[in-house]
Design a protein around this motif. Sequence first.
Motif, PDB file in Angstrom:
ATOM      1  N   VAL A  26      -5.765 -18.530 -14.785  1.00 38.54           N
ATOM      2  CA  VAL A  26      -5.421 -19.870 -15.254  1.00 38.54           C
ATOM      3  C   VAL A  26      -6.026 -20.881 -14.289  1.00 38.54           C
ATOM      4  O   VAL A  26      -5.918 -20.714 -13.073  1.00 38.54           O
ATOM      5  CB  VAL A  26      -3.884 -20.070 -15.307  1.00 38.54           C
ATOM      6  CG1 VAL A  26      -3.532 -21.499 -15.682  1.00 38.54           C
ATOM      7  CG2 VAL A  26      -3.236 -19.078 -16.259  1.00 38.54           C
ATOM      8  N   THR A  43     -10.520 -31.365 -17.924  1.00 37.99           N
ATOM      9  CA  THR A  43     -10.332 -30.346 -18.960  1.00 37.99           C
ATOM     10  C   THR A  43     -11.585 -30.177 -19.804  1.00 37.99           C
ATOM     11  O   THR A  43     -11.983 -29.051 -20.129  1.00 37.99           O
ATOM     12  CB  THR A  43      -9.138 -30.725 -19.864  1.00 37.99           C
ATOM     13  OG1 THR A  43      -7.966 -30.786 -19.044  1.00 37.99           O
ATOM     14  CG2 THR A  43      -8.936 -29.730 -20.979  1.00 37.99           C
ATOM     15  N   ALA A  47     -13.383 -26.591 -20.133  1.00 34.73           N
ATOM     16  CA  ALA A  47     -13.438 -25.879 -21.408  1.00 34.73           C
ATOM     17  C   ALA A  47     -14.869 -25.553 -21.818  1.00 34.73           C
ATOM     18  O   ALA A  47     -15.183 -24.404 -22.155  1.00 34.73           O
ATOM     19  CB  ALA A  47     -12.746 -26.701 -22.490  1.00 34.73           C
ATOM     20  N   LEU A  50     -16.531 -23.141 -19.143  1.00 37.93           N
ATOM     21  CA  LEU A  50     -16.054 -21.759 -19.235  1.00 37.93           C
ATOM     22  C   LEU A  50     -16.685 -21.040 -20.423  1.00 37.93           C
ATOM     23  O   LEU A  50     -17.059 -19.866 -20.325  1.00 37.93           O
ATOM     24  CB  LEU A  50     -14.524 -21.717 -19.328  1.00 37.93           C
ATOM     25  CG  LEU A  50     -13.790 -22.050 -18.024  1.00 37.93           C
ATOM     26  CD1 LEU A  50     -12.291 -22.228 -18.280  1.00 37.93           C
ATOM     27  CD2 LEU A  50     -14.033 -20.978 -16.972  1.00 37.93           C
ATOM     28  N   ILE A  56     -16.183 -17.539 -21.792  1.00 35.42           N
ATOM     29  CA  ILE A  56     -14.724 -17.490 -21.910  1.00 35.42           C
ATOM     30  C   ILE A  56     -14.266 -18.529 -22.925  1.00 35.42           C
ATOM     31  O   ILE A  56     -14.466 -19.725 -22.736  1.00 35.42           O
ATOM     32  CB  ILE A  56     -14.047 -17.751 -20.539  1.00 35.42           C
ATOM     33  CG1 ILE A  56     -14.443 -16.658 -19.549  1.00 35.42           C
ATOM     34  CG2 ILE A  56     -12.527 -17.840 -20.702  1.00 35.42           C
ATOM     35  CD1 ILE A  56     -13.975 -16.929 -18.125  1.00 35.42           C
ATOM     36  N   GLU A  57     -13.651 -18.050 -23.984  1.00 32.63           N
ATOM     37  CA  GLU A  57     -13.131 -18.917 -25.041  1.00 32.63           C
ATOM     38  C   GLU A  57     -11.728 -19.370 -24.637  1.00 32.63           C
ATOM     39  O   GLU A  57     -10.871 -18.554 -24.322  1.00 32.63           O
ATOM     40  CB  GLU A  57     -13.094 -18.149 -26.361  1.00 32.63           C
ATOM     41  CG  GLU A  57     -12.454 -18.885 -27.505  1.00 32.63           C
ATOM     42  CD  GLU A  57     -13.139 -20.194 -27.832  1.00 32.63           C
ATOM     43  OE1 GLU A  57     -12.484 -21.250 -27.740  1.00 32.63           O
ATOM     44  OE2 GLU A  57     -14.329 -20.167 -28.191  1.00 32.63           O
ATOM     45  N   THR A  58     -11.508 -20.670 -24.630  1.00 33.24           N
ATOM     46  CA  THR A  58     -10.218 -21.226 -24.204  1.00 33.24           C
ATOM     47  C   THR A  58      -9.279 -21.525 -25.358  1.00 33.24           C
ATOM     48  O   THR A  58      -8.097 -21.777 -25.131  1.00 33.24           O
ATOM     49  CB  THR A  58     -10.436 -22.533 -23.417  1.00 33.24           C
ATOM     50  OG1 THR A  58     -11.056 -23.483 -24.279  1.00 33.24           O
ATOM     51  CG2 THR A  58     -11.291 -22.303 -22.183  1.00 33.24           C
ATOM     52  N   TYR A  62     -13.315 -27.831 -29.385  1.00 29.90           N
ATOM     53  CA  TYR A  62     -14.337 -28.566 -28.642  1.00 29.90           C
ATOM     54  C   TYR A  62     -14.778 -29.846 -29.343  1.00 29.90           C
ATOM     55  O   TYR A  62     -15.070 -30.842 -28.699  1.00 29.90           O
ATOM     56  CB  TYR A  62     -15.554 -27.660 -28.383  1.00 29.90           C
ATOM     57  CG  TYR A  62     -15.177 -26.384 -27.676  1.00 29.90           C
ATOM     58  CD1 TYR A  62     -14.924 -26.382 -26.311  1.00 29.90           C
ATOM     59  CD2 TYR A  62     -15.041 -25.194 -28.376  1.00 29.90           C
ATOM     60  CE1 TYR A  62     -14.547 -25.212 -25.661  1.00 29.90           C
ATOM     61  CE2 TYR A  62     -14.669 -24.027 -27.736  1.00 29.90           C
ATOM     62  CZ  TYR A  62     -14.418 -24.041 -26.380  1.00 29.90           C
ATOM     63  OH  TYR A  62     -14.040 -22.898 -25.736  1.00 29.90           O
TER      64      TYR A  62
END
Length: 190
Positions: A26, A43, A47, A50, A56-58, A62
């Motif tokens: 996290v 953020t 997002a 990542l 890495i899918e948050t 988007y």
Amino acid sequence: VEFHCHNTFGLATGNSFMAVAAGAEVVHGTVTGIGDDSGNARTEELAVGLLTLYGIETGIRYERLTGLSETVEHIAGEPPTRPIVGPKAYDIESGTRAAWFRTGYDRYPTEITPLLPAFVGHRPPEVVMGKKSGPASVQLWAERLGVTLAEGEAQTLLRQMQTRAGQLKRALTESEFLDVVATARHASPK
């Protein structure tokens, strides 16, 4: 492991990426980076970074990031906590940091912020009275404004200060602080 950092040197997003690479599950961020001190990791940067840099899918939508950022900036203004030179980059709202400031800033200023504001021609830090303030914030303001507090009064006043700041959606002014004190004292049983 969770990772939370401030953007003191403009590295919050990069440090958050490194934390993920080291195994953090996290990372904390705020829209537009708004937050105490020099703000937090943004953020929107976290997002997208990542996803595009680490795959890495948050779960964040988007396509809504720009609109969300614009809404936050419309409500709160552009974050005045921009690292190094932002007009409020060194100000303190968090109650925990205000307690540190109250007890040790004179002796250990780099415990509060690793960069001395004067080094870049900035004014000294100020403790602001907002919804994240703590009892030490109330005590500091009372001392500065010549208000003598009874035992435990700082904690009682704190809740009212936080409520007022929340209603106003900003930090309190000195006159608003004094008004809250006067109102609370007038309303309390004798």
